[in-house]
Design a protein around this motif. Structure first.
Motif, PDB file in Angstrom:
ATOM      1  N   THR A   1       2.030  -1.537  -3.449  1.00  0.00           N
ATOM      2  CA  THR A   1       2.568  -0.651  -2.424  1.00  0.00           C
ATOM      3  C   THR A   1       1.941   0.728  -2.517  1.00  0.00           C
ATOM      4  O   THR A   1       1.375   1.094  -3.561  1.00  0.00           O
ATOM      5  CB  THR A   1       4.104  -0.550  -2.550  1.00  0.00           C
ATOM      6  N   ALA A   2       2.041   1.495  -1.437  1.00  0.00           N
ATOM      7  CA  ALA A   2       1.580   2.891  -1.427  1.00  0.00           C
ATOM      8  C   ALA A   2       2.226   3.577  -0.240  1.00  0.00           C
ATOM      9  O   ALA A   2       2.683   2.925   0.705  1.00  0.00           O
ATOM     10  CB  ALA A   2       0.056   2.974  -1.326  1.00  0.00           C
TER      11      ALA A   2
ATOM     12  N   LEU B   1      -3.391  -0.753   1.569  1.00  0.00           N
ATOM     13  CA  LEU B   1      -2.795   0.401   0.892  1.00  0.00           C
ATOM     14  C   LEU B   1      -3.692   1.632   1.067  1.00  0.00           C
ATOM     15  O   LEU B   1      -3.213   2.748   1.268  1.00  0.00           O
ATOM     16  CB  LEU B   1      -2.591   0.110  -0.596  1.00  0.00           C
TER      17      LEU B   1
END
Lengths: 408, 408
Positions: B314-315, A145
């Protein structure tokens, strides 16, 4: 021989990669690393592997990689008696390391102020994904990430395809090194001042500091890097810098080498038409395709020989297994192994730095869960009866070869 | 506030990236870095840039990135009088850093033994590509070549295409950190022992130590990593770990998240047919394609919102420029700038680690060639007449705004 960090005692509450690798680096230099794992299953990394395979049937290669040179004690941090014991251990400790999400350690009573109350010389180092406050503070901060957020994934791969994560987790690696850098600096300052301090390291700030050259270029030259659409080796690079294929299915990398000299060495004078600074950047993908056609007419070994003879900056591109058999790797003795009670002989890479008076070395295998719990507690005056009671109540765990189950 | 490494004096003969970044990290913590450049054109990195553009018309972004917090003196190392002066400077120095090819410094009379003869407490750190002996000792050791030799390039990219170098030079970064790790450890040991020592760091051993997890896995699980043929994010990873496209032309990374939970969150229950440990690895590319079709039905922002709400790791995937504007980066104040006499305001990333009592900071811009030569020599009792003579003979150079020519 002596070791550089002998006499430094570290209470290590960290798990997964960033913190454990940092403390392993301190342990390689001789620091006494007391790994404090959760009772029961221990460090979360013990349950993670690749291909669903386990070393010796039960041990994680990821855990084995980052936990040599440590002793382990596995405790229930929520137990008030355990907290008393840990604060007793903290009285003669030098460093605390932890990488729980922000706020977790404070809530359990193991924040910086808690340790400072019993030892004002303590150096307390926290690692996190995104720092200890701000809009992302409660988000999971994981290596890939961070690669995505900081731009390094978008700089990797081909223009006509999605961004590509790096083939190994670099933000975690750099995070570990930043912990080591700050902790050792704090120890040096403490020699003079007598004072400890609190250190905060996070993966995002770390990765960005290591991409400084990319940011400085993009922001101050006011031009963005773009992924090449070929084997060119950096989004800001001009041809020929990149990776090229050979006839026998192998690859070579060719770094900054004057283009004209390279083409003449390869006998490809017809490509000299590209030899202008402007074309080497603007037509880099087209040039890569042309040069690649030329390298494909050579087998790898003779190509390397010709290029090295002409002082071109080149090397073979290897996979992990063949890298370990490289003649220079063999010469330097970089590959080593240690013996583990369950995993058997664990092949691994040895310490990277060489020091003439205080060599780093592997003197312990990665520990089993809580393997050294009894010794560590005895050092702090806890008697055998209480140790038995802690084990019986589940507040302490000791893994042995006998009580280990195979994983699958 | 005090700085952690105040009072540590470093004679820095290094150039390009590995050594200069290491000494910049020491300088950020307050060490006095005396950068000794070659007379005339100075550090080779001053002549390298991207896109053939220069900051302020003449300054290299690469050089500006790794040389803040240093003073510079530019000298002809081959002059006998210069050697005398440097050995005088070495008497009260703590650390020498250099990254010439093996043997070069010894030949010039600046090897470890030369410095030890005048200062037995000196810590002497050499950086090289491949170490100081062995079959590759005379080869150029450059960042991308090391990526190729150690396997990390072969682990990056797609199976049906050539290996891909990382979008930023990680071996150099890790090499710098290994120098810092060893130098600070040696300083700590010297407090106890009173003795200096010789340190050797090389890019190959460094990169390999940081790929330990990959080598431990491949060698002890006896299975090789293979590049995925999709956006899967690590050669050993199973789906869904990877980077996915969205409808509005952006990308998100999705890390270790239970596959079933992710599919339900995305409303893609039909893909639950893949939810077995074996398929998630063996069919990872096929699964990536299917999941990517689903993410392509969302715009990026709403997708992130849905996934973060469901606690999926997530990113967003950003480019370098947009990374600098990320709200968390802004909150942490990671981007900063310094004023340079020629380059003007240089935007850059600040120090990555936070220390409560001894904050790292930028207190000097990257120097011009030999900018502090007169001050440094005066500190060692060299009088104005001799300084003039050194400049007149070409054995010393001082760049000023006035004598700087634009590059193109």
């Amino acid at each position: 021989m002596e070791k550089a960090l002998e006499g430094i005692k570290v209470l290590d509450f960290s798990h997964l990669l960033q913190g454990p690798f940092a403390t392993q680096l301190l342990g390689d230099m001789g620091a006494d690393i007391v790994k404090i794992e959760r009772a029961g299953t221990g460090d979360m990394f013990r349950g993670m592997t690749f291909f669903n395979k386990w070393v010796g049937g039960s041990e994680s290669p990821s855990f084995l990689s980052w936990n040599r040179n440590k002793r382990s004690i596995a405790l229930n941090l929520k137990s008030p008696r355990v907290r008393e014991i840990i604060m007793e251990m903290a009285k003669d400790a030098d460093v605390v390391v932890q990488n729980f999400r922000p706020g977790v350690m404070e809530k359990l009573g193991y924040g910086y102020e808690d340790f400072r109350a019993v030892n004002e010389r303590i150096i307390y180092c926290s690692g996190s994904g995104y720092g200890e406050s701000g809009p992302y503070v409660s988000r999971p901060g994981q290596d890939m990430l961070i690669q995505g957020l900081t731009g390094v994934a978008a700089a990797t791969g081909r223009a006509d395809q999605p961004p590509v994560p790096l083939g190994a987790g670099m933000p975690d690696q750099l995070g570990a090194m930043n912990m080591v850098y700050a902790i050792l600096s704090a120890i040096i300052w403490r020699h003079k001042s007598g004072k400890g301090q609190k250190i905060e390291v996070n993966l995002m700030a770390g990765m960005m500091a290591h991409l400084n050259q990319e940011y400085v270029s993009v922001l101050n030259l006011d031009q963005d890097f773009e992924r090449p659409n070929s084997g060119i080796g950096h989004p800001g690079a001009e041809a020929p810098f990149g990776i090229y294929a050979t006839k026998d299915g192998r690859y070579v990398s060719i770094a900054m080498s004057p283009f004209g000299h390279l083409m003449r060495t390869l006998g490809a004078e017809e490509l000299l038409r590209y030899d202008s600074r402007d074309q080497l950047y603007s037509k880099r993908d087209e040039i890569w395709e042309e040069v690649n056609k030329v390298t494909l007419t050579f087998d790898c070994d003779p190509l390397l020989e010709i290029l090295l003879e002409a002082d071109v900056w080149t090397a073979e591109v290897k996979d992990f297994r063949s890298a370990t058999q490289d003649p220079q790797v063999v010469h330097l003795g970089l590959m080593t192994s240690y013996e583990h009670p369950i995993a058997g002989t664990v092949k691994c890479v040895g310490p990277a730095v060489r020091m003439s008076e205080t060599p780093a070395e592997i003197s312990r295998p990665a520990p089993m869960i809580g393997q050294h719990g009894q010794d560590i507690l005895a050092e702090h005056g806890i008697d055998a009866a209480e140790i038995e009671a802690l084990i019986a109540s589940g507040d302490m765990t000791i893994q042995t070869k006998e009580n280990t189950k195979a994983r699958s």
